[in-house]
Design a protein around this motif. Sequence first.
Motif, mmCIF file in Angstrom:
data_model
loop_
_atom_site.group_PDB
_atom_site.id
_atom_site.type_symbol
_atom_site.label_atom_id
_atom_site.label_comp_id
_atom_site.label_asym_id
_atom_site.label_seq_id
_atom_site.Cartn_x
_atom_site.Cartn_y
_atom_site.Cartn_z
ATOM 1 N N ALA A 196 0.828 -1.208 0.000
ATOM 2 C CA ALA A 196 0.000 0.000 0.000
ATOM 3 C C ALA A 196 0.865 1.262 0.000
ATOM 4 O O ALA A 196 0.563 2.234 -0.693
ATOM 5 C CB ALA A 196 -0.935 -0.004 1.207
ATOM 6 N N GLU A 197 1.943 1.242 0.779
ATOM 7 C CA GLU A 197 2.862 2.391 0.791
ATOM 8 C C GLU A 197 3.507 2.582 -0.575
ATOM 9 O O GLU A 197 3.662 3.711 -1.049
ATOM 10 C CB GLU A 197 3.943 2.186 1.853
ATOM 11 C CG GLU A 197 3.460 2.302 3.287
ATOM 12 C CD GLU A 197 4.558 1.955 4.277
ATOM 13 O OE1 GLU A 197 4.967 2.858 5.027
ATOM 14 O OE2 GLU A 197 5.020 0.802 4.298
ATOM 15 N N ARG B 160 -3.595 1.812 -10.137
ATOM 16 C CA ARG B 160 -4.277 0.811 -9.307
ATOM 17 C C ARG B 160 -3.321 -0.342 -9.074
ATOM 18 O O ARG B 160 -2.743 -0.870 -10.027
ATOM 19 C CB ARG B 160 -5.541 0.303 -9.976
ATOM 20 C CG ARG B 160 -6.669 1.327 -10.069
ATOM 21 C CD ARG B 160 -7.997 0.641 -10.364
ATOM 22 N NE ARG B 160 -7.950 -0.108 -11.609
ATOM 23 C CZ ARG B 160 -8.561 -1.276 -11.809
ATOM 24 N NH1 ARG B 160 -9.246 -1.848 -10.825
ATOM 25 N NH2 ARG B 160 -8.489 -1.879 -12.975
ATOM 26 N N SER B 161 -3.159 -0.763 -7.829
ATOM 27 C CA SER B 161 -2.227 -1.827 -7.513
ATOM 28 C C SER B 161 -2.897 -3.199 -7.567
ATOM 29 O O SER B 161 -4.006 -3.389 -7.051
ATOM 30 C CB SER B 161 -1.625 -1.619 -6.126
ATOM 31 O OG SER B 161 -0.768 -2.695 -5.808
ATOM 32 N N VAL B 162 -2.182 -4.149 -8.145
ATOM 33 C CA VAL B 162 -2.720 -5.496 -8.320
ATOM 34 C C VAL B 162 -2.884 -6.204 -6.974
ATOM 35 O O VAL B 162 -3.664 -7.171 -6.876
ATOM 36 C CB VAL B 162 -1.800 -6.298 -9.281
ATOM 37 C CG1 VAL B 162 -0.493 -6.677 -8.599
ATOM 38 C CG2 VAL B 162 -2.497 -7.510 -9.844
ATOM 39 N N HIS B 163 -2.198 -5.726 -5.929
ATOM 40 C CA HIS B 163 -2.321 -6.417 -4.639
ATOM 41 C C HIS B 163 -3.716 -6.245 -4.037
ATOM 42 O O HIS B 163 -4.085 -6.984 -3.128
ATOM 43 C CB HIS B 163 -1.252 -5.925 -3.656
ATOM 44 C CG HIS B 163 -1.572 -4.670 -2.927
ATOM 45 N ND1 HIS B 163 -1.378 -3.410 -3.477
ATOM 46 C CD2 HIS B 163 -2.083 -4.454 -1.682
ATOM 47 C CE1 HIS B 163 -1.734 -2.488 -2.607
ATOM 48 N NE2 HIS B 163 -2.166 -3.086 -1.499
ATOM 49 N N PRO C 186 -6.140 -11.113 -9.489
ATOM 50 C CA PRO C 186 -5.030 -10.367 -10.076
ATOM 51 C C PRO C 186 -4.857 -10.601 -11.572
ATOM 52 O O PRO C 186 -4.525 -9.670 -12.314
ATOM 53 C CB PRO C 186 -3.820 -10.861 -9.288
ATOM 54 C CG PRO C 186 -4.369 -11.330 -7.984
ATOM 55 C CD PRO C 186 -5.708 -11.920 -8.336
ATOM 56 N N GLN C 187 -5.064 -11.832 -12.028
ATOM 57 C CA GLN C 187 -4.905 -12.112 -13.459
ATOM 58 C C GLN C 187 -5.908 -11.313 -14.290
ATOM 59 O O GLN C 187 -5.570 -10.776 -15.349
ATOM 60 C CB GLN C 187 -5.078 -13.602 -13.731
ATOM 61 C CG GLN C 187 -3.931 -14.457 -13.216
ATOM 62 C CD GLN C 187 -4.071 -15.894 -13.661
ATOM 63 O OE1 GLN C 187 -4.113 -16.195 -14.850
ATOM 64 N NE2 GLN C 187 -4.173 -16.804 -12.701
ATOM 65 N N ARG C 188 -7.112 -11.225 -13.796
ATOM 66 C CA ARG C 188 -8.122 -10.450 -14.522
ATOM 67 C C ARG C 188 -7.745 -8.974 -14.579
ATOM 68 O O ARG C 188 -7.914 -8.316 -15.610
ATOM 69 C CB ARG C 188 -9.488 -10.615 -13.863
ATOM 70 C CG ARG C 188 -10.596 -9.841 -14.576
ATOM 71 C CD ARG C 188 -11.942 -10.067 -13.932
ATOM 72 N NE ARG C 188 -12.981 -9.284 -14.599
ATOM 73 C CZ ARG C 188 -14.263 -9.280 -14.245
ATOM 74 N NH1 ARG C 188 -14.674 -10.046 -13.240
ATOM 75 N NH2 ARG C 188 -15.132 -8.534 -14.888
#
Length: 233
Positions: free
Chosen positions: A47-48, A65-68, A73-75
């Motif tokens: 997040a940081e 936008r972060s995948v975490h 995540p694949q989508r």
Amino acid sequence: MKLLLISNSTNAGEPYLQYPMPRIGEFLHGVREAVFVPYAAVTFSYAEYEKKVAARFAELGIRLRSVHRASDPQRMIREAEALCVGGGNTFALTRKMQEQKLLGTILRKLKAGTPYVGWSAGSNVCCPTICTTNDMPIVEPESFKAIGAVKFQINPHYLDANPEGHAGETREQRILEYIEANPRRWVVGLREGCMLRCEAGRLELIGPRPMRIFKKGIAPYEVHAGDDLSFLL
């Protein structure tokens, strides 16, 4: 493919991502949103990391936008308008991407023309393997296999100097070991402040410093911005 592979995020004495921002903005012209892969972060949270990079990309008018944060995540990768992979520890990054089966998903996106920006570890993972990273293997990935978007290996943060009092191997000596064991592979020593742009079947070196080329059976040599790099493709 459309790739911007950056040696380092920050030059000494400069704010974060300052030197590559104009090139990133030019490369991602027209992009409204990018998906960020923060998995190279180890001593600070995803997040940081997302917040730090998002603040810089906002200056370009690009939402990050972060995948975490994704339940799938694949989508998120498949639907991305652009992809961005940050630096940190290459082994941690690779393991997490392998666990989430993102390597093949990213490669298919890149083959479809989605732009990709990576720096340091994010550049390493575009290579066939991560074997020319400078990082300590603090975790064990499934294998050293990476995305394979380019056919050559990158050594980011490439250094020529052997510090006074240091009796160990230089960076060049380590790369010479690699090409001895992997004679078919080219390796590029990408110095800080420099980047590689791949687009429309052309590879371009950008930056004020030359790039060092390594291949088994060939004496290491330098190439400069504007030189023909088609042999690497």
